[in-house]
Design an enzyme around this catalytic site. Structure first.
Site, PDB file in Angstrom:
ATOM      1  CB  ALA A 166      -5.271  35.815   0.128  1.00 25.84           C
ATOM      2  CD  GLU A 214      -1.400  31.202   2.513  1.00 26.52           C
ATOM      3  OE1 GLU A 214      -1.543  30.941   1.297  1.00 26.52           O
ATOM      4  OE2 GLU A 214      -1.764  30.418   3.409  1.00 26.52           O
ATOM      5  CB  SER A 226     -18.606  40.114   4.093  1.00 27.22           C
ATOM      6  OG  SER A 226     -18.087  39.843   2.827  1.00 27.22           O
ATOM      7  CD  GLU A 281      -4.597  17.025   1.377  1.00 22.22           C
ATOM      8  OE1 GLU A 281      -5.666  16.510   1.725  1.00 22.22           O
ATOM      9  OE2 GLU A 281      -3.482  16.560   1.684  1.00 22.22           O
ATOM     10  CD  GLU A 292      -4.265  27.368  -2.337  1.00 22.44           C
ATOM     11  OE1 GLU A 292      -4.932  28.317  -1.930  1.00 22.44           O
ATOM     12  OE2 GLU A 292      -3.118  27.107  -1.911  1.00 22.44           O
TER      13      GLU A 292
END
Length: 181
Positions: free
Chosen positions: A76, A92, A113, A140, A142
């Site tokens: 995601a 992604e 939400s 960078e 992640e």
């Protein structure tokens, strides 16, 4: 028909960040009373269910600071300004899995939400995957581990809490019941 709409009277911007912003709205309720709403504004995101030729789902394991633990999720990412969500999904997929796709299909969009955030996730399924020789690098900051799991393994991960987020649990249900895997 009864109206449930809350009319915004005033908005106070509290924080403008790289990914989200926070505001407090003064609203008039349907009965005429007033209330405050704390709202997180988000540009939207995509999530995708990459399915290999062997019928496995590619997921990623990563640490999520907000909940202070590592969880398994479908790939995601945030939609960049003026970016088509389908292109975000393709980007992604490459960054998080190292794969491209010849077959990407939009499934649906949903609120993550809605009680306090306006984030909408656009969900895609990607099939007919191919390995990219030199894939684009992810963010960078992640750090992820790629896994390929069967639908049965994914269901067990939901039961044990390894899969803990709503978008991934929803995706697993979708794959099982709508794609009959």
């Amino acid at each position: 028909m009864k109206s449930y709409e809350e009319k915004t009277i005033a908005t106070n911007s509290i924080y403008e960040g790289k990914i989200i912003s926070l505001q407090v709205d003064d609203v008039e309720l349907p009965d005429g009373n007033h209330a405050k709403r704390e709202l997180v504004k988000h540009p939207g995101a995509v999530a995708l269910i990459p399915i290999t030729d062997e019928g496995k789902i590619i997921v990623v394991k990563q640490y999520r600071k907000a909940i202070e633990r590592a969880i398994v999720e479908i790939p995601a990412g945030r939609i960049e300004p003026n970016e088509d969500p389908k292109l975000t999904a393709i980007r992604e997929l490459e960054e998080e899995t190292g794969y491209g796709t010849h077959d990407i299909t939009y499934l649906q969009s949903f609120a993550t939400s809605p009680g306090f955030a306006d984030e909408i996730i656009h969900l895609y399924v990607a099939k007919d995957l191919y390995k990219i020789e030199d894939p684009a690098e992810g963010d960078e900051d992640e750090f992820i581990e790629r896994l390929e799991v069967s639908i049965e393994e994914a269901e067990k991960m939901v039961a044990t809490g390894e899969i803990y987020d709503a978008k991934t649990a929803f995706a697993i249900l979708y794959v099982k019941h709508q794609l009959n895997m």
